[in-house]
Write an enzyme that holds these catalytic residues in place. Sequence first.
Site, short mmCIF file in Angstrom:
data_model
loop_
_atom_site.label_atom_id
_atom_site.label_comp_id
_atom_site.label_asym_id
_atom_site.label_seq_id
_atom_site.Cartn_x
_atom_site.Cartn_y
_atom_site.Cartn_z
N SER A 182 0.74 -1.31 0.18
CA SER A 182 0.02 -0.14 0.03
C SER A 182 0.91 1.17 0.06
CB SER A 182 -1.02 -0.01 1.20
OG SER A 182 -0.30 -0.10 2.53
N HIS A 210 -5.38 -3.43 -2.53
CA HIS A 210 -4.82 -2.71 -3.68
C HIS A 210 -4.43 -3.13 -4.72
CE1 HIS A 210 -4.27 0.97 -0.58
NE2 HIS A 210 -3.99 0.13 0.23
N LYS A 241 -11.89 0.84 -1.73
CA LYS A 241 -10.78 1.23 -2.48
C LYS A 241 -11.37 1.38 -4.06
CE LYS A 241 -7.31 0.55 0.62
NZ LYS A 241 -8.32 0.18 1.82
#
Length: 395
Positions: A182, A210, A241
């Site tokens: 990340s 991610h 996200k």
Amino acid sequence: MDLFEKCNRPSLVDEIREKEIYPYFHALESRQAAVVQMEGKRRIMLGSNNYLGLTTDPAVMEAGIRALEKYGTGCSGSRFLNGTLELHLELEQELASFLHKEQAVTFSTGFQSNLGIISALVGLHDYVICDRENHASIYDGCKLSYGKMLRYRHNDMEDLERKLKQVPESSGCLVVTDGVFSMGGDIAKLPEIVRLAKRYGARVMVDDAHGLGVIGEGGRGTASYFGLEDEVDVIMGTFSKSLASLGGYMVANARVADYVRHSSRPFIFSASIPPANCATALEALRQLRKRPELVERLGDLAAYARNGLAQRGIATRPSVTPIVPIYTYDAYTTLLRDKELFEAGVYVNPVLPPATPERECLLRTSYMATHTEAILDEAMDIIARVLRPEGRTAP
């Protein structure tokens, strides 16, 4: 001794507030988009994990509104009891299908997902082996389990093998790694991790918070990127996200998923994802399936940013992800440059230990599929002026 004594001791927070370089809790006054209004000024957002830009997608927002109207504001209970909606089941089915696994389990947050998965799977006499740069939630999941945690140097496969050799044959072992790291934006050496895990009889779990929507076929993440979907035992991810919502998930085979559902205390004793969050995550997933060009656009913009920063004399770590760190090394320099960028109209994230190793502080920039080249050029020109005030351009 007074329990609160620690709260009153002088701290780094006090010091940076006094120096007026405190970087946290800036208030947004607009949507999470490529350009935002923050504390009374236009800022180019280079600090969001909204990789596909779906937080402002009309279909995603409409799905949340419809769910709010149909189901109300919350579920008022755990999934185990009265808190399971048909929406939760629909989301889990579509996630499992998209990620080519038998079943999915959803959690109320991404952080809680790692707590719930690891603490359920790793028992008293088991081992869990972690990359040193794994997310904090993985470490806390290890602490919550009754197993023994070993750490290997970041992406160092020789050190991973040394740790695997320490595990007794009578113990179970789970190797856990971020897929896309990340802070640094680099990718785990998953083929080698899988190979070593097989050799030593360990299982593999990938935190793909991610990675989903970022790499892999159609945005399916790190295991897909390496063609290892059948070899990775557990994949975890978040909705906050690429999927533009709040919550988290795991996908695995049916028996493992069912075991976690009935053993994970963070899952059993937490209220379920609210209807609007569940519906927006589901619609964002559908948008990802229908529009794989979003993932391609994100990759193109990340490459554009890396090249543009290099042309302006700003060094970055090589990668293919939309996380592009700019190393500033010491904490004071990092906070000072962050403040200068913020005042100049660019929001980035300053990253200090323990999120990075000592003397490896950085400014984390991240990109969205909804950025444009013109916006990125404007931001990169500002970055160059702040970080290279002499204005020189690298050859």
